[in-house]
Write a protein that holds these residues in place. Structure first.
Motif, PDB file in Angstrom:
ATOM      1  N   GLN A 123       0.821  -1.252  -0.032  1.00  0.00           N
ATOM      2  CA  GLN A 123       0.043  -0.074  -0.111  1.00  0.00           C
ATOM      3  C   GLN A 123       1.094   1.017  -0.017  1.00  0.00           C
ATOM      4  O   GLN A 123       0.533   2.271  -0.851  1.00  0.00           O
ATOM      5  CB  GLN A 123      -0.976  -0.037   1.200  1.00  0.00           C
ATOM      6  N   LEU A 126       1.953   2.026  -3.319  1.00  0.00           N
ATOM      7  CA  LEU A 126       0.901   2.478  -4.288  1.00  0.00           C
ATOM      8  C   LEU A 126       0.731   4.009  -4.006  1.00  0.00           C
ATOM      9  O   LEU A 126       0.510   4.746  -4.832  1.00  0.00           O
ATOM     10  CB  LEU A 126      -0.673   1.778  -4.087  1.00  0.00           C
ATOM     11  N   ASP A 127       0.463   4.337  -2.745  1.00  0.00           N
ATOM     12  CA  ASP A 127       0.400   5.591  -2.423  1.00  0.00           C
ATOM     13  C   ASP A 127       1.529   6.638  -2.723  1.00  0.00           C
ATOM     14  O   ASP A 127       1.170   7.572  -2.947  1.00  0.00           O
ATOM     15  CB  ASP A 127       0.312   5.659  -0.680  1.00  0.00           C
ATOM     16  N   TYR A 128       2.607   6.088  -2.803  1.00  0.00           N
ATOM     17  CA  TYR A 128       3.794   6.741  -3.261  1.00  0.00           C
ATOM     18  C   TYR A 128       3.733   6.941  -4.925  1.00  0.00           C
ATOM     19  O   TYR A 128       4.405   8.059  -5.528  1.00  0.00           O
ATOM     20  CB  TYR A 128       5.317   6.060  -2.892  1.00  0.00           C
ATOM     21  N   GLY A 129       3.211   5.821  -5.548  1.00  0.00           N
ATOM     22  CA  GLY A 129       3.060   6.096  -7.163  1.00  0.00           C
ATOM     23  C   GLY A 129       4.153   5.448  -7.760  1.00  0.00           C
ATOM     24  O   GLY A 129       4.532   5.783  -9.052  1.00  0.00           O
ATOM     25  N   VAL A 130       4.856   4.458  -7.177  1.00  0.00           N
ATOM     26  CA  VAL A 130       6.039   3.970  -7.927  1.00  0.00           C
ATOM     27  C   VAL A 130       5.381   3.031  -9.351  1.00  0.00           C
ATOM     28  O   VAL A 130       4.260   2.648  -8.975  1.00  0.00           O
ATOM     29  CB  VAL A 130       6.857   3.116  -7.033  1.00  0.00           C
ATOM     30  N   LYS A 131       6.209   3.001 -10.178  1.00  0.00           N
ATOM     31  CA  LYS A 131       6.020   2.191 -11.247  1.00  0.00           C
ATOM     32  C   LYS A 131       6.424   0.922 -11.221  1.00  0.00           C
ATOM     33  O   LYS A 131       5.908  -0.115 -12.077  1.00  0.00           O
ATOM     34  CB  LYS A 131       6.526   2.873 -12.678  1.00  0.00           C
ATOM     35  N   VAL A 157       3.724  -1.967 -11.554  1.00  0.00           N
ATOM     36  CA  VAL A 157       2.732  -1.787 -10.829  1.00  0.00           C
ATOM     37  C   VAL A 157       1.798  -1.129 -11.848  1.00  0.00           C
ATOM     38  O   VAL A 157       2.212  -0.239 -12.964  1.00  0.00           O
ATOM     39  CB  VAL A 157       2.927  -0.354  -9.637  1.00  0.00           C
ATOM     40  N   GLU A 159      -1.947   0.653 -13.231  1.00  0.00           N
ATOM     41  CA  GLU A 159      -2.719   1.828 -12.783  1.00  0.00           C
ATOM     42  C   GLU A 159      -3.889   1.471 -11.854  1.00  0.00           C
ATOM     43  O   GLU A 159      -4.406   2.242 -11.027  1.00  0.00           O
ATOM     44  CB  GLU A 159      -3.205   2.657 -13.950  1.00  0.00           C
ATOM     45  N   ASP A 160      -4.409   0.168 -12.154  1.00  0.00           N
ATOM     46  CA  ASP A 160      -5.813  -0.061 -11.452  1.00  0.00           C
ATOM     47  C   ASP A 160      -5.268  -1.223 -10.241  1.00  0.00           C
ATOM     48  O   ASP A 160      -6.274  -1.561  -9.889  1.00  0.00           O
ATOM     49  CB  ASP A 160      -6.973  -0.784 -12.220  1.00  0.00           C
TER      50      ASP A 160
END
Ligand code: GRF
Length: 201
Positions: A123, A126-131, A157, A159-160
């Protein structure tokens, strides 16, 4: 043959991947004992199913955390364990324990360390926005998720992604890299130099 002791608090899917690799003859080692701080851990059932000693050590049965840890060490000693595998073990180990098994404790963490230590690593990613995300097998030192890194695996990672979908994708890789790291250790191919783990191929 290398004697393994596994500490696990829950599901035990990483434990299972190591049992399977041992049974398939991929790792020259034997899982001697599985110890859990959770009486209902699926990990204990998995051990029993494979005729491996399954021991519950309940923290509430000890007045101090030292006493609890000593009980775990006593069990590990009883089975002459040489390498301690943390597989979803939710208790932090004290410096005493870490020193006792210095450079002989491995852990797996579901992130590309040193990013996203601690709980809910997926989580956090995901919150950090890593790829990309992934998992890390490392030796355990006195910090949390800070020890010398043995192996890592990367996953994309999407997008959904949800915490669950990302965790599932990472777990698939965990089940490959953890047995691989144990195999390298069993073959005496890991050398620790400061923060670095040299893999002798
Ligand atoms: C895994 O995600 C592992 O990386 C983390 O705890 C989880 C344990 O899962 N340390 P399991 O009990 O091995 O299925």
């Amino acid at each position: 043959m290398l004697k393994l002791g596994v500490l696990a608090s829950g599901r035990g899917s990483n434990l299972q991947s190591i049992i399977d690799a041992v049974e398939a003859g991929e790792i020259e080692a034997e899982v001697k004992v599985v110890i859990s701080d959770n009486e209902n851990a699926q990990a204990l059932e998995r051990a029993t199913k494979h005729q491996i000693e399954a021991q519950y050590v309940g923290p509430e049965d000890y007045s101090t955390s030292n006493g609890f840890e000593q009980a775990i060490i006593d069990q590990l000693e009883r089975y002459d364990v040489e390498l301690v595998i943390l597989a979803g073990f939710m208790k932090l180990l004290s410096p005493y324990f870490i020193k006792y098994y210095q450079n002989r404790i491995m852990n797996i963490h579901p992130s590309l360390l040193p990013a996203f230590k601690g709980l809910h690593a997926q989580q956090q990613a995901l919150d950090y926005g890593v790829k990309v995300a992934g998992c890390t097998v490392h030796f355990v030192d006195q910090g949390m998720d800070t020890g010398p890194i043995i192996l890592q695996a990367v996953v994309p990672v999407k997008e959904d992604d949800t915490e669950d979908s990302l965790a599932t994708r990472i777990l698939e890789e965990e089940h490959k890299v953890y047995p691989e790291a144990v195999k390298l250790y069993a073959e005496d191919k890991l050398e620790i130099e400061g923060r670095k783990v040299i893999i002798k191929r």
